[in-house]
Design an enzyme around this catalytic site. Structure first.
Site, PDB file in Angstrom:
ATOM      1  N   ASP A  22      57.372  17.140  47.617  1.00  9.36           N
ATOM      2  CA  ASP A  22      57.690  18.506  47.250  1.00  9.36           C
ATOM      3  C   ASP A  22      57.166  18.807  45.836  1.00  9.36           C
ATOM      4  OD1 ASP A  22      59.286  20.904  48.036  1.00  9.36           O
ATOM      5  OD2 ASP A  22      60.448  20.413  46.249  1.00  9.36           O
ATOM      6  N   GLU A  53      52.584  18.614  48.492  1.00  9.45           N
ATOM      7  CA  GLU A  53      52.660  20.076  48.475  1.00  9.45           C
ATOM      8  C   GLU A  53      51.947  20.525  47.210  1.00  9.45           C
ATOM      9  OE1 GLU A  53      55.682  23.893  48.279  1.00  9.45           O
ATOM     10  OE2 GLU A  53      56.138  22.082  47.206  1.00  9.45           O
TER      11      GLU A  53
HETATM   12  C1  GLC Z   1      59.009  23.539  47.759  1.00  9.01           C
HETATM   13  C2  GLC Z   1      59.692  23.651  49.111  1.00  9.01           C
HETATM   14  C3  GLC Z   1      60.565  24.876  49.083  1.00  9.01           C
HETATM   15  C4  GLC Z   1      61.593  24.727  47.999  1.00  9.01           C
HETATM   16  C5  GLC Z   1      60.923  24.439  46.663  1.00  9.01           C
HETATM   17  C6  GLC Z   1      61.913  23.960  45.661  1.00  9.01           C
HETATM   18  O1  GLC Z   1      58.162  24.597  47.525  1.00  9.01           O
HETATM   19  O2  GLC Z   1      58.746  23.680  50.120  1.00  9.01           O
HETATM   20  O3  GLC Z   1      61.196  25.093  50.326  1.00  9.01           O
HETATM   21  O4  GLC Z   1      62.368  25.876  47.909  1.00  9.01           O
HETATM   22  O5  GLC Z   1      59.975  23.420  46.759  1.00  9.01           O
HETATM   23  O6  GLC Z   1      62.339  22.675  45.986  1.00  9.01           O
END
Ligand code: GLC
Length: 483
Positions: free
Chosen positions: A204, A256
């Site tokens: 993440d 991500e």
């Molecule tokens: C990432 C996740 C998202 C979350 C954010 C904070 O972007 O995909 O769902 O709200 O991180 O953890």
């Protein structure tokens, strides 16, 4: 590359499961690990190789699992650790891998680490988070903003009079990645799950782990809400890569990487062998469904990635509007074309649960919105055809159910399954190089490997395409040809 040597995560199709909404085994309206276990037949039948589970760890759910209060235990509503172990064992028996979502950027404010850190200035864990005094006028130490709502990324902790940093909600406190103990603690978390057999992690916020050490103000034209130290973030990725490389069989790190500049994205791969295995390509996600922009993102990605770098392609996830709505305006022909492109590119495709049905965004009545950022419309329960009782979010009625689509050879689901089978059976599609082929405007055509040609008509006109032996493609028709 001979295909037998190709790592599994390059041959695989990943399937992202938003656990709360996939399948519910105990009738409480919330999907759970037992539900996934019961549906492994479906997953296997569909033909995906690995499941990426949205966070399953303990959380007060201010951001639905992305606010972790215990990294090494499983949320009770999902069935706890027993359910996890049962799922792992059965998935393993079937050769389906499990990838976990890991949230290293921040913890919940309820995490014992933060509870301890906030207890006093001298707490041994104080430096695990990012604390600063407010300015003399009481304002935050810099101009960083939270990604949710855009207010300041700093919140005052009245007990100690200092402010702490949170890139997201005030209840999601950023860890201080300059602290070696934090790095070791997350190493331990990784080992904990890798030792339990997970196939890797979706990381993440992988693009913004380490913050600028001097906490300098964002420049006026900054794209990001906070200032990131990219070199040091890459150093952390190398540390993790070393850690997972110590495991047999291969594990995967999938980031991500929410950056819109492809050269910047390429940096997350490092040398091609020492940072992320896979970095999500958001410029592709947000490109319009048209031949030129998609071709352009893919060509430039192919050019910019280091040798050995392997792309990751996706169309939907739990944070954005589902692709049949966002890219295709609800037109199923367009969604079919987009899916065909996704599953024939060089790289690892990641499907979001429901993508296989062509499931559009679901309209959520205001009073049923549960998410801090109103992302609920992309997170609704999968319409199996029955089993949801009192679901936590409404089940959409804008797509035919799994049961209906399974028995219809012309359904979107059948198309998806055929494409997955086709991909699995083709060494060109699994491993072959990508080369753009000349095509008339509106058509995207490419060769994969030696003998496979893909052409997709992303336009409203019928077009004759030389690259596929002069055949005519109907509007939004796509074709895979062995030559
Ligand atoms: C990432 C996740 C998202 C979350 C954010 C904070 O972007 O995909 O769902 O709200 O991180 O953890």
């Amino acid at each position: 590359m001979p295909s037998s040597r190709q790592p599994w995560w390059q041959r695989a199709v990943l399937y992202q499961i938003y656990v709360r909404s996939f399948a519910d085994s105990d009738g409480d309206g919330v999907g759970d690990l037992g539900g996934i276990l019961e549906q492994l037949d479906y997953v296997e039948w569909l033909g995906v190789d690995a499941l990426w589970l949205s966070p399953v760890t303990v959380s007060p759910d201010r951001d639905w699992g992305y606010d972790v209060a215990d990294y090494t235990d499983v949320q009770p509503v999902f069935g706890g650790m027993d359910a996890f172990d049962r799922l792992m064992a059965e998935a393993d028996r079937r050769g389906i891998r499990i990838v976990l979502d890991l949230v290293p950027n921040h913890t919940s404010d309820r995490h014992p680490w933060f509870q301890e850190a906030r207890s006093s200035h001298d707490s041994p864990r104080r430096d695990w988070y990012i604390w600063r005094d407010p300015k003399p006028d009481g304002s935050p130490p810099n101009n960083w903003r939270s990604s949710f709502g855009g207010a300041s990324a700093w919140t005052l902790d009245p007990a100690t009079g200092q402010m702490y940093l949170h890139s997201f909600l005030p209840e999601q406190v950023d860890l201080n990645w300059w602290n070696e103990e934090v790095r070791e603690a997350i190493d331990d978390v990784m080992r904990f799950w890798l030792d339990r057999g997970v196939a890797g992690f979706r990381l993440d916020v992988a693009h913004a782990i380490v913050k600028d050490r001097g906490l300098r103000d964002r420049p006026p034209d900054a794209e990001t809400h906070v200032v990131v130290d990219l070199d040091e973030t890459f150093a952390v990725l190398r540390r993790w890569r070393k850690l997972v490389d110590g495991y047999e069989p291969d594990r995967v790190l999938m980031g991500e990487t929410w950056v819109m500049d492809l050269a910047r994205l390429a940096g997350f791969y490092g040398s091609g062998h020492d940072q992320l295995h896979l970095a999500f390509n958001f410029p592709f996600v947000f490109a319009p469904l048209a031949a030129e922009p998609l071709r352009d993102v893919v060509e430039r990605s192919e050019e910019l990635l280091p040798a050995g770098g392997w792309p990751a392609w996706t169309l939907s996830n739990h944070d954005i509007v589902r692709f049949p709505t966002r890219m295709c305006g609800g037109d199923e022909r367009k969604a079919r074309a987009a899916l065909l492109a996704l599953l024939t590119l060089r790289g690892t495709p990641v499907l979001y649960y429901g993508d296989e049905l062509g499931m559009p965004e679901v309209k959520i009545p205001l009073e049923r919105i549960r998410d801090v950022d109103a992302r609920d419309g992309a997170r609704t329960p999968l319409p199996w055809n029955g089993p949801w009782t009192d679901p936590w979010l409404p089940v959409g009625d804008n797509v035919a159910s799994v049961a209906e689509q399974r028995s219809d050879p012309d359904s979107f689901l059948s198309l998806c399954r055929e494409l997955l089978a086709r991909r699995r059976a083709s060494s060109d599609l699994l491993a072959g190089a990508y080369d753009t082929l000349p095509a008339p405007p509106g058509v995207w055509a490419f060769r994969r490997g030696e003998r496979t040609i893909v052409a997709v008509n992303l336009s409203d006109d019928s077009v004759e395409v030389d690259a596929i032996e002069g055949r005519k493609l109907a509007p939004w028709e796509g074709i895979i040809l062995d030559v």
